[in-house]
Design a protein around this motif. Structure first.
Motif, mmCIF file in Angstrom:
data_model
loop_
_atom_site.group_PDB
_atom_site.id
_atom_site.type_symbol
_atom_site.label_atom_id
_atom_site.label_comp_id
_atom_site.label_asym_id
_atom_site.label_seq_id
_atom_site.Cartn_x
_atom_site.Cartn_y
_atom_site.Cartn_z
ATOM 1 N N ILE A 12 0.849 -1.189 0.000
ATOM 2 C CA ILE A 12 0.000 0.000 0.000
ATOM 3 C C ILE A 12 0.886 1.241 0.000
ATOM 4 N N PRO A 13 0.398 2.323 -0.592
ATOM 5 C CA PRO A 13 1.191 3.556 -0.543
ATOM 6 C C PRO A 13 1.222 4.110 0.878
ATOM 7 N N LYS A 14 2.371 4.636 1.249
ATOM 8 C CA LYS A 14 2.542 5.208 2.587
ATOM 9 C C LYS A 14 2.917 6.674 2.461
ATOM 10 N N PRO A 15 2.474 7.467 3.423
ATOM 11 C CA PRO A 15 2.893 8.868 3.384
ATOM 12 C C PRO A 15 4.397 8.979 3.639
ATOM 13 N N GLU A 16 5.001 9.985 3.044
ATOM 14 C CA GLU A 16 6.409 10.271 3.332
ATOM 15 C C GLU A 16 6.481 10.813 4.756
ATOM 16 N N ILE A 17 7.488 10.385 5.480
ATOM 17 C CA ILE A 17 7.643 10.902 6.832
ATOM 18 C C ILE A 17 9.050 11.461 6.994
ATOM 19 N N PRO A 18 9.176 12.487 7.821
ATOM 20 C CA PRO A 18 10.503 13.088 8.003
ATOM 21 C C PRO A 18 11.452 12.152 8.735
ATOM 22 N N LYS A 19 12.709 12.308 8.444
ATOM 23 C CA LYS A 19 13.755 11.547 9.139
ATOM 24 C C LYS A 19 13.929 12.098 10.545
ATOM 25 N N TRP A 20 14.114 11.192 11.485
ATOM 26 C CA TRP A 20 14.444 11.558 12.854
ATOM 27 C C TRP A 20 15.917 11.966 12.876
ATOM 28 N N THR A 21 16.193 13.048 13.562
ATOM 29 C CA THR A 21 17.567 13.503 13.686
ATOM 30 C C THR A 21 18.048 13.193 15.090
ATOM 31 N N PRO A 22 19.052 12.327 15.213
ATOM 32 C CA PRO A 22 19.557 12.010 16.557
ATOM 33 C C PRO A 22 20.128 13.258 17.223
ATOM 34 N N PRO A 23 19.974 13.352 18.529
ATOM 35 C CA PRO A 23 20.571 14.495 19.234
ATOM 36 C C PRO A 23 22.097 14.413 19.165
ATOM 37 N N GLN A 24 22.732 15.552 19.265
ATOM 38 C CA GLN A 24 24.190 15.589 19.291
ATOM 39 C C GLN A 24 24.683 14.962 20.593
ATOM 40 N N PRO A 25 25.788 14.232 20.544
ATOM 41 C CA PRO A 25 26.355 13.709 21.793
ATOM 42 C C PRO A 25 26.717 14.865 22.734
ATOM 43 N N THR A 26 26.621 14.592 24.002
ATOM 44 C CA THR A 26 26.954 15.629 24.973
ATOM 45 C C THR A 26 28.417 16.042 24.848
ATOM 46 N N LYS A 27 28.681 17.271 25.160
ATOM 47 C CA LYS A 27 30.054 17.766 25.173
ATOM 48 C C LYS A 27 30.565 17.865 26.611
ATOM 49 N N MET A 28 29.694 17.509 27.541
ATOM 50 C CA MET A 28 30.083 17.536 28.960
ATOM 51 C C MET A 28 31.020 16.373 29.268
ATOM 52 N N HIS A 29 31.951 16.623 30.150
ATOM 53 C CA HIS A 29 32.823 15.554 30.616
ATOM 54 C C HIS A 29 32.090 14.834 31.750
ATOM 55 N N LEU A 30 31.743 13.580 31.504
ATOM 56 C CA LEU A 30 30.964 12.816 32.472
ATOM 57 C C LEU A 30 31.702 11.542 32.846
ATOM 58 N N ASP A 31 31.423 11.056 34.023
ATOM 59 C CA ASP A 31 31.971 9.786 34.481
ATOM 60 C C ASP A 31 31.014 8.686 34.008
ATOM 61 N N TRP A 32 31.220 8.224 32.769
ATOM 62 C CA TRP A 32 30.325 7.255 32.160
ATOM 63 C C TRP A 32 30.428 5.898 32.856
ATOM 64 N N ALA A 33 29.315 5.213 32.909
ATOM 65 C CA ALA A 33 29.307 3.849 33.434
ATOM 66 C C ALA A 33 30.063 2.943 32.459
ATOM 67 N N ASP A 34 30.795 2.014 32.996
ATOM 68 C CA ASP A 34 31.543 1.067 32.178
ATOM 69 C C ASP A 34 30.676 -0.187 31.998
#
Length: 176
Positions: A12-34
């Protein structure tokens, strides 16, 4: 490795939908979980010791980290992002009628339907800013339990959940 996901070819024909734009990675220095990386393609190893180690690593990740970071599970980043495209489309286009008709009722123990931004009960409570639409495989089969705007894409959503192993056949489309 998990069977690669091949989206269905729509009849069936589908409507065109906009692409999702991922957020930019944070620029903050964080203590990420390993977090441990769970390489799912190792499940196909002919060496039972590799599979045993993978299972042990997965158990440790669940018990100690509380999260699973999975790689090589058969879904490309592009295919995953398509699901985000669909989620954004649903939230931008769900009608007020569908929100009311599909309002969730958490007292049933099933968190299917539309959750407005006012708390975690069916009745309005404190504003929490979390809005989502959650549905499970029974809703996939009953088109009346799906917002009208997403109906043309149910073949994709169902196929993605069937092949990718979505938790208990659920699709959770969030906007917060």
């Amino acid at each position: 490795m998990a069977t690669p996901f091949s989206p269905p070819i729509s009849k069936i024909p589908k409507p065109e939908i906009p692409k999702w734009t991922p957020p930019q990675p944070t620029k903050m220095h964080l203590d990420w979980a390993d977090l441990r990386t769970i390489e799912l393609s190792l499940l196909d190893s002919p060496d039972p010791e590799i599979v045993t180690r993978l299972v042990a690593k997965t158990k440790a990740a669940i018990e100690e980290d509380g999260f699973l970071f999975l790689t090589n599970y058969g879904v490309s980043l592009e295919q995953l992002h398509r699901q985000f495209d669909l989620a954004q489309f649903l939230h931008a286009n769900i009608s007020e009628e569908d929100k009311a008709k599909l309002l969730w009722d958490p007292s049933t123990g099933v968190f299917a339907g539309f959750k407005p931004r006012f708390g975690w009960k069916r009745e309005p409570g404190k504003f929490d800013g979390i809005e989502h639409f959650n549905f499970y495989s029974p809703e996939f089969e009953d088109i009346e339990k799906v917002p009208e705007c997403i109906v043309p894409f149910m073949d994709e959503i169902t196929a993605f959940c069937d092949v990718s192993g979505c938790l208990y056949g659920a699709g959770s489309l969030n906007r917060g």
